[in-house]
Design an enzyme around this catalytic site. Structure first.
Site, PDB file in Angstrom:
ATOM      1  N   CYS A 196      66.543  79.633 -15.938  1.00  0.00           N
ATOM      2  CA  CYS A 196      66.464  80.650 -14.875  1.00  0.00           C
ATOM      3  C   CYS A 196      67.652  81.605 -14.898  1.00  0.00           C
ATOM      4  CB  CYS A 196      66.349  79.983 -13.518  1.00  0.00           C
ATOM      5  SG  CYS A 196      64.892  78.959 -13.378  1.00  0.00           S
ATOM      6  N   HIS A 215      68.556  85.197  -8.164  1.00  0.00           N
ATOM      7  CA  HIS A 215      67.394  84.493  -8.730  1.00  0.00           C
ATOM      8  C   HIS A 215      66.480  84.068  -7.589  1.00  0.00           C
ATOM      9  CE1 HIS A 215      64.845  81.739 -10.733  1.00  0.00           C
ATOM     10  NE2 HIS A 215      65.492  80.643 -10.399  1.00  0.00           N
ATOM     11  N   ASN A 275      58.920  81.200  -8.232  1.00  0.00           N
ATOM     12  CA  ASN A 275      60.068  81.177  -9.149  1.00  0.00           C
ATOM     13  C   ASN A 275      59.565  81.478 -10.563  1.00  0.00           C
ATOM     14  OD1 ASN A 275      62.128  80.472 -10.884  1.00  0.00           O
ATOM     15  ND2 ASN A 275      62.618  78.540  -9.871  1.00  0.00           N
TER      16      ASN A 275
HETATM   17  O1  UT7 Z   1      64.982  77.781 -10.777  1.00  0.00           O
HETATM   18  C1  UT7 Z   1      65.106  76.384 -10.839  1.00  0.00           C
HETATM   19  C2  UT7 Z   1      65.814  75.964  -9.673  1.00  0.00           C
HETATM   20  N1  UT7 Z   1      64.988  75.182  -8.763  1.00  0.00           N
HETATM   21  C3  UT7 Z   1      65.162  75.320  -7.450  1.00  0.00           C
HETATM   22  O2  UT7 Z   1      65.843  76.181  -6.987  1.00  0.00           O
HETATM   23  C4  UT7 Z   1      64.556  74.300  -6.538  1.00  0.00           C
HETATM   24  C5  UT7 Z   1      65.599  73.770  -5.604  1.00  0.00           C
HETATM   25  N2  UT7 Z   1      65.049  72.868  -4.611  1.00  0.00           N
HETATM   26  C6  UT7 Z   1      64.258  73.303  -3.610  1.00  0.00           C
HETATM   27  O3  UT7 Z   1      63.981  74.476  -3.507  1.00  0.00           O
HETATM   28  C7  UT7 Z   1      63.796  72.293  -2.596  1.00  0.00           C
HETATM   29  O4  UT7 Z   1      64.468  71.064  -2.805  1.00  0.00           O
HETATM   30  C8  UT7 Z   1      62.264  72.048  -2.660  1.00  0.00           C
HETATM   31  C9  UT7 Z   1      61.526  73.266  -2.143  1.00  0.00           C
HETATM   32  C10 UT7 Z   1      61.821  71.738  -4.074  1.00  0.00           C
HETATM   33  C11 UT7 Z   1      61.890  70.859  -1.760  1.00  0.00           C
HETATM   34  O5  UT7 Z   1      62.333  71.104  -0.426  1.00  0.00           O
HETATM   35  P1  UT7 Z   1      63.141  69.979   0.346  1.00  0.00           P
HETATM   36  O6  UT7 Z   1      63.372  70.471   1.713  1.00  0.00           O
HETATM   37  O7  UT7 Z   1      64.344  69.624  -0.489  1.00  0.00           O
HETATM   38  O8  UT7 Z   1      62.095  68.805   0.401  1.00  0.00           O
HETATM   39  P2  UT7 Z   1      62.235  67.331  -0.149  1.00  0.00           P
HETATM   40  O9  UT7 Z   1      62.174  67.296  -1.640  1.00  0.00           O
HETATM   41  O10 UT7 Z   1      63.402  66.688   0.520  1.00  0.00           O
HETATM   42  O11 UT7 Z   1      60.905  66.686   0.400  1.00  0.00           O
HETATM   43  C12 UT7 Z   1      60.651  66.557   1.817  1.00  0.00           C
HETATM   44  C13 UT7 Z   1      59.270  65.993   1.995  1.00  0.00           C
HETATM   45  C14 UT7 Z   1      58.995  64.747   1.142  1.00  0.00           C
HETATM   46  O12 UT7 Z   1      58.236  63.855   1.903  1.00  0.00           O
HETATM   47  P3  UT7 Z   1      58.934  62.584   2.606  1.00  0.00           P
HETATM   48  O13 UT7 Z   1      59.558  61.808   1.475  1.00  0.00           O
HETATM   49  O14 UT7 Z   1      59.957  63.174   3.542  1.00  0.00           O
HETATM   50  O15 UT7 Z   1      57.802  61.890   3.257  1.00  0.00           O
HETATM   51  C15 UT7 Z   1      58.154  65.283   0.005  1.00  0.00           C
HETATM   52  O16 UT7 Z   1      57.304  64.296  -0.544  1.00  0.00           O
HETATM   53  O17 UT7 Z   1      58.292  66.959   1.619  1.00  0.00           O
HETATM   54  C16 UT7 Z   1      57.353  66.354   0.709  1.00  0.00           C
HETATM   55  N3  UT7 Z   1      56.847  67.373  -0.183  1.00  0.00           N
HETATM   56  C17 UT7 Z   1      55.800  68.157   0.118  1.00  0.00           C
HETATM   57  N4  UT7 Z   1      54.999  68.188   1.203  1.00  0.00           N
HETATM   58  C18 UT7 Z   1      54.004  69.121   1.201  1.00  0.00           C
HETATM   59  C19 UT7 Z   1      57.327  67.743  -1.405  1.00  0.00           C
HETATM   60  N5  UT7 Z   1      56.597  68.744  -1.908  1.00  0.00           N
HETATM   61  C20 UT7 Z   1      55.624  69.020  -0.976  1.00  0.00           C
HETATM   62  C21 UT7 Z   1      54.580  69.950  -0.905  1.00  0.00           C
HETATM   63  N6  UT7 Z   1      53.813  69.962   0.190  1.00  0.00           N
HETATM   64  N7  UT7 Z   1      54.346  70.846  -1.895  1.00  0.00           N
END
Ligand code: UT7
Length: 328
Positions: free
Chosen positions: A114, A255, A285
């Site tokens: 990225c 980005h 992204n």
């Molecule tokens: O260019 C490459 C760089 N990549 C990035 O910049 C990504 C960086 N990370 C992020 O943007 C965030 O961490 C995410 C958007 C990927 C995830 O957001 P988060 O607030 O960190 O969520 P999380 O991973 O802590 O997950 C929270 C909950 C989980 O459920 P439980 O364990 O709390 O029950 C996940 O299973 O959200 C759940 N979850 C979803 N729910 C609905 C994860 N993906 C989804 C989804 N829809 N698509």
């Protein structure tokens, strides 16, 4: 008199097919509200079966050359930031060189995920500033949707496909163009975003690749933490090098991975909303494509004009991060 690498043309290209958040809720257990709240993404563009990185890159390049008012044969180098090129080899830059008919150009790809465009711009500028190259076509392109696990809701909703291209030309004594850059890397974080197979460690058709993930894996929380810090770090460093501060920045073009990450970084840098460009809602992204697509849209919308100071910053798999400070 010193030579500056000035941006003289820009173009972007995205696939025509749009996938909305509601489309994803039919495939995996997700919903529009979760995706918008956590990422800011509303839709993304997805390549068709027959579309690949070089097709988007070519389209963006044609527009950038037109904008610069030069022919493909006037380009002496093509640098493409991508980690999802058409093939492991030949390089995507060579495919573009052929499609464009850029018969006087050398061509190579830069692999910095990225941050691919940030790395490519700096590479091109260094070559221009040395006086050895006059006109360089720089492309950022990725087609991550071809490498996604469409059953993994934690990654599949995040990515989209797209390309952006710029023409950079050497101008003697100009104060426009690339002012300063910082490029940074930390391989200790390599495990946080990976595509394990398809390289020489785990070739896709070998038995020892069978327990390896053939799709994008990402530790979202870890990358989130890294991203907020890395963006602030790269921006502060590049401003320090240029002896400038955030009040000198007319437009911040980060980005486009997640609007929450962008807002957190902008707050840390004390940049008000009107000086921050966000289009992640429309494209998701797009990795190497993200910054040049955002720059192209900022120009289209009249938010980025000649003479303005723009700071771009990227981060991604590697881990890598970096920032370009540019007088447009
Ligand atoms: O260019 C490459 C760089 N990549 C990035 O910049 C990504 C960086 N990370 C992020 O943007 C965030 O961490 C995410 C958007 C990927 C995830 O957001 P988060 O607030 O960190 O969520 P999380 O991973 O802590 O997950 C929270 C909950 C989980 O459920 P439980 O364990 O709390 O029950 C996940 O299973 O959200 C759940 N979850 C979803 N729910 C609905 C994860 N993906 C989804 C989804 N829809 N698509």
């Amino acid at each position: 008199m010193s030579i500056r690498a000035v941006f003289t043309g820009i173009g972007k290209a995205v696939p025509s097919h749009i996938m909305t958040n509601d489309d994803f809720s039919k495939i995996v257990d997700t919903n529009d509200e979760w995706i918008q709240q956590r990422t800011g993404i509303k839709q993304r563009r997805v390549c068709g079966q027959d579309e690949a990185a070089s097709d988007l890159a070519y389209e963006a390049s044609v527009l950038a050359l037109k904008d610069a008012g030069i022919g493909a044969d006037e380009i002496d180098l093509i640098v493409v930031g991508t980690v999802t090129g058409d093939h492991p080899f030949p390089s995507t830059s060579c495919l573009i060189q052929e499609k464009l008919g850029a018969k006087n150009a050398g061509a190579f790809d830069v692999g910095a995920a990225c941050a691919g465009f940030i790395y490519s711009v700096d590479t091109a500028a260094a070559m221009i500033e040395s006086g050895r190259y006059k006109r360089v076509l720089v492309v950022g392109v990725d087609v991550l949707t071809k490498f996604m696990d469409w059953n993994d809701r934690a990654t599949c909703v995040l990515f989209g496909d797209g390309a952006g291209a710029v023409v950079m030309e050497g101008h003697e004594g100009s104060d426009h163009g690339l002012i300063k850059t910082v490029l940074l890397a930390n391989g200790e974080g390599a495990c946080h975003i990976t595509l394990e197979t398809g390289g020489s460690r785990y070739p896709q058709d070998r038995e020892w690749s069978e327990d390896k993930n053939p799709h994008i894996y990402m530790n979202g929380r870890e990358v989130y933490r890294f991203a907020v810090g890395a963006m602030g770090d790269a921006c502060m460093k590049v401003l320090e090098l240029a002896e400038m501060n955030t009040s000198d920045i007319d437009l911040f073009v980060p980005h486009q991975a997640n609007s929450r990450i962008i807002t957190a970084a902008a707050e840390r840098l004390e940049l008000p909303e009107e000086r921050v460009f966000i289009n992640v809602q429309d494209y998701g992204n797009t990795s190497g494509g993200s910054i040049p697509i955002a720059l192209a849209e900022a120009v289209e919308q009249g938010r980025l004009k000649k003479g303005m100071v723009v700071m771009t910053v990227g981060f991604g798999a590697g881990l890598v991060w970096g920032a370009n400070l540019i007088r447009w």
